[in-house]
Design an enzyme around this catalytic site. Structure first.
Site, PDB file in Angstrom:
ATOM      1  N   ALA A  29      -1.006  -1.077  10.237  1.00 21.76           N
ATOM      2  CA  ALA A  29      -1.135   0.134   9.420  1.00 21.76           C
ATOM      3  C   ALA A  29      -2.474   0.125   8.710  1.00 21.76           C
ATOM      4  CB  ALA A  29      -0.012   0.209   8.381  1.00 21.76           C
ATOM      5  N   THR A  34       6.307   0.212   2.546  1.00 21.67           N
ATOM      6  CA  THR A  34       5.794   0.009   1.196  1.00 21.67           C
ATOM      7  C   THR A  34       6.641   0.726   0.157  1.00 21.67           C
ATOM      8  OG1 THR A  34       3.890   0.488  -0.241  1.00 21.67           O
ATOM      9  CG2 THR A  34       4.242   1.970   1.597  1.00 21.67           C
ATOM     10  N   ASP A  35       6.582   0.241  -1.077  1.00 21.56           N
ATOM     11  CA  ASP A  35       7.254   0.939  -2.182  1.00 21.56           C
ATOM     12  C   ASP A  35       6.538   2.228  -2.568  1.00 21.56           C
ATOM     13  OD1 ASP A  35       4.996  -0.210  -3.361  1.00 21.56           O
ATOM     14  OD2 ASP A  35       6.088  -1.261  -4.939  1.00 21.56           O
ATOM     15  N   GLU A  36       5.309   2.415  -2.106  1.00 21.76           N
ATOM     16  CA  GLU A  36       4.544   3.597  -2.509  1.00 21.76           C
ATOM     17  C   GLU A  36       5.135   4.895  -1.969  1.00 21.76           C
ATOM     18  OE1 GLU A  36       0.296   3.410  -2.646  1.00 21.76           O
ATOM     19  OE2 GLU A  36       0.296   1.228  -2.508  1.00 21.76           O
ATOM     20  N   TYR A  79      -2.216   7.805   2.065  1.00 19.34           N
ATOM     21  CA  TYR A  79      -1.653   6.562   2.584  1.00 19.34           C
ATOM     22  C   TYR A  79      -0.132   6.562   2.481  1.00 19.34           C
ATOM     23  CZ  TYR A  79       0.262   1.860   2.295  1.00 19.34           C
ATOM     24  OH  TYR A  79       1.061   0.755   2.451  1.00 19.34           O
ATOM     25  N   LYS A  95       2.836   6.581   5.431  1.00 14.77           N
ATOM     26  CA  LYS A  95       3.880   5.559   5.564  1.00 14.77           C
ATOM     27  C   LYS A  95       5.266   6.178   5.435  1.00 14.77           C
ATOM     28  CE  LYS A  95       3.702   1.698   6.036  1.00 14.77           C
ATOM     29  NZ  LYS A  95       3.721   0.873   7.291  1.00 14.77           N
ATOM     30  N   ASN A 128       1.710  -7.058  -2.312  1.00 11.87           N
ATOM     31  CA  ASN A 128       1.576  -8.455  -1.889  1.00 11.87           C
ATOM     32  C   ASN A 128       0.267  -9.041  -2.389  1.00 11.87           C
ATOM     33  OD1 ASN A 128       3.283  -9.174   1.208  1.00 11.87           O
ATOM     34  ND2 ASN A 128       3.845  -7.605  -0.275  1.00 11.87           N
ATOM     35  N   LEU A 166      -6.979  -5.421  -5.398  1.00 11.30           N
ATOM     36  CA  LEU A 166      -7.233  -5.826  -6.785  1.00 11.30           C
ATOM     37  C   LEU A 166      -7.447  -7.327  -6.968  1.00 11.30           C
ATOM     38  CD1 LEU A 166      -7.377  -5.084  -9.826  1.00 11.30           C
ATOM     39  CD2 LEU A 166      -4.901  -5.466  -9.898  1.00 11.30           C
ATOM     40  N   ARG A 217       2.374  -2.558 -11.474  1.00 13.39           N
ATOM     41  CA  ARG A 217       2.845  -2.844 -10.125  1.00 13.39           C
ATOM     42  C   ARG A 217       3.764  -4.064 -10.163  1.00 13.39           C
ATOM     43  NH1 ARG A 217       0.992   1.456 -10.045  1.00 13.39           N
ATOM     44  NH2 ARG A 217      -0.609   2.342  -8.670  1.00 13.39           N
ATOM     45  N   GLY A 265      -5.050  10.892  -8.353  1.00 16.87           N
ATOM     46  CA  GLY A 265      -3.629  10.740  -8.073  1.00 16.87           C
ATOM     47  C   GLY A 265      -3.104   9.331  -8.235  1.00 16.87           C
TER      48      GLY A 265
END
Length: 357
Positions: free
Chosen positions: A81, A132-134, A158, A162, A188, A198, A222, A291
Site C-alpha cells: 500500500a 489501518t485505524d485511519e 490515504y 484504504k 506502527n 514521525l 495516536r 485535514g
C-alpha cells in the site's frame, strides 16, 4: 507457503523476518520497490532457501496469476500500500492505483486461484488484508476508542483509499465467499521504518542536528504499536481468526505527538549525548497539514478476547529498542536518504510562527 505483498516495506519486511524466525514455512515476497520499499531490509534472507523475492506490482494480474499457479500459497498476506498521508495529499492518484486497483487485482486473482483448489486446500486458504485505524476518521479527546463496528469516516486521500480497499475485501467475502481476514492497526514503529514518518524522522534529524518538525500544536494523539507486536497479531489472526471478521490491533499506548518527540529526545540524550546540548532544543513547530485528524485510539479487546493476543511491548520498551536500532544502523539510514527524500522533507515541513520548544 505464504505470499506476502509489500514485503520489502516497513511492516511487511518486519513480518517476513519475524515469520521466518518463528516458522520454517516458506515465504514469497512481492514488492514493487517504490520509494519506501527497500530490498535491503531483507538482506539477512539473501541465502535463505525458505525465502523468494519477486520484484513486481500488485496491479500486474498476469504476474499475480503466475505466482499463485507456480507456488500455490495457502495464504496471501496483503501489506502492499501507499501509506503516507502527507504524500496522499499532494499526489492522491498513486494511492488510488495501489490501494484500490491493486487490492481489486489481488482479490480477483485470489478468487480465481481459490475456486480452482481441491476441497481441502480451498478450505484452508486465507486472504489476510492489512489495514489501518485511519479509516475510522478522527476522535474527540473523550470519545471511546475505535471498535471494529465504528463507522468509516476517512478524512485523507490515504485513509479513503484504504477504506475503499477494506470495503472491497468485505464484498469479496460476502459476494463470492473468498475466505478473508482483515486487521486494522494503529501507528506502527520500530526497525526499518522509512524516515519520513514521525518517530524515525525525529531520530534521524536529531542525530544530524536538524530541526525536529512538529505539526501544529503537537497535541494530535495516536495509539502506538511496536511492529513485532503487530506481526504476532497477524500470525494469530491468520492461524485462528474467524473468516470474514475484522480485528483491530493496537498497542494500548495513546500519546500526543509532542510527548513522543520529547521521549525520543530524552532517550537520545541518554544513549548518544550531543555536546551542543539537549536534543529538545531542536523541536520546531511547523504549519499543520490539511485535514490533520486529532486523535486515533484502538479498542483491541476483540482480538484479546477471541484469540488471546496482547502486545508484548510497552511504549517504554518499544521506543528504547527503536532508538537503539537506528543508532546501530547508520548505514541503513544513509542508504534510504536519497536526494528525492531530502527534497521531499524540505518541501513538506514549512516553518510556522510558533516558537521552537
Amino acid at each position: 507457503m505464504i505470499l506476502v505483498t509489500g514485503g520489502a516495506g516497513f511492516i511487511g519486511s518486519n513480518f517476513v523476518l519475524d515469520w521466518l524466525q518463528q516458522s520454517d514455512e516458506p515465504v514469497i515476497t512481492l514488492d514493487a520497490l517504490t520509494y519506501a520499499g527497500n530490498v535491503h531490509n531483507l538482506d539477512s534472507l539473501r541465502e535463505d532457501p525458505r525465502h523468494t523475492f519477486v520484484h513486481g506490482d500488485i496491479c500486474d494480474r498476469a504476474l499475480i496469476d503466475r505466482l499463485l499457479a507456480t507456488h500455490r500459497p495457502r495464504a496471501i498476506v496483503h501489506f502492499a500500500a501507499e501509506s503516507h498521508v502527507d504524500r496522499s495529499i499532494h499526489g492522491p492518484g498513486a494511492f488510488i492505483r495501489t490501494n484500490v486497483e491493486g487490492t481489486f487485482t489481488l482479490l480477483e486473482a485470489a478468487r480465481a486461484h481459490w475456486q480452482a483448489l481441491p476441497a481441502d486446500e480451498k478450505a484452508a486458504f486465507r486472504f489476510h488484508h492489512v489495514s489501518t485505524d485511519e479509516v475510522y476518521g478522527s476522535l474527540s479527546a473523550d470519545a471511546p476508542a475505535f471498535t471494529e463496528t465504528h463507522p468509516y469516516e476517512p478524512n485523507s486521500p490515504y485513509s479513503a483509499s484504504k477504506a475503499a480497499s477494506d470495503h472491497l475485501v468485505r464484498a469479496w467475502f460476502h459476494t463470492y465467499g473468498l475466505p478473508v481476514l482483515t486487521t486494522n492497526c494503529s501507528n506502527n514503529y520500530g526497525p526499518y521504518h522509512f524516515p519520513e514518518k514521525l518517530i524515525p524522522l525525529m531520530i534521524v534529524n536529531a542525530l544530524a542536528g536538524k530541526p525536529l518538525p512538529v505539526y501544529g500544536d503537537g497535541l494530535n494523539v495516536r495509539d502506538w504499536l511496536y511492529v513485532t507486536d503487530h506481526c504476532s497479531a497477524i500470525r494469530a489472526v491468520l492461524a485462528r481468526g474467524r473468516v470474514g471478521e475484522t480485528y483491530n490491533v493496537g498497542g494500548w499506548n495513546e500519546m500526543p505527538n509532542i510527548e513522543i518527540v520529547r521521549t525520543v529526545c530524552a532517550l537520545l540524550d541518554e544513549l548518544k549525548p550531543d555536546p551542543a546540548g539537549p536534543y529538545s532544543r531542536l523541536i520546531t513547530f511547523v504549519k499543520d497539514r490539511p485535514g490533520h485528524d486529532r486523535r486515533y485510539a484502538i479498542d483491541a479487546r476483540k482480538i484479546e478476547r477471541e484469540l488471546g493476543w496482547r502486545p508484548a511491548e510497552t511504549f517504554a520498551t518499544g521506543i528504547r529498542k527503536t532508538v537503539q536500532w537506528y543508532l546501530d544502523h547508520p548505514e541503513w539510514v544513509a542508504q534510504v536518504q536519497s536526494g528525492a527524500y531530502r527534497d521531499w522533507i524540505a518541501a513538506q515541513y514549512q516553518p510556522a510562527d510558533a516558537q521552537a520548544a
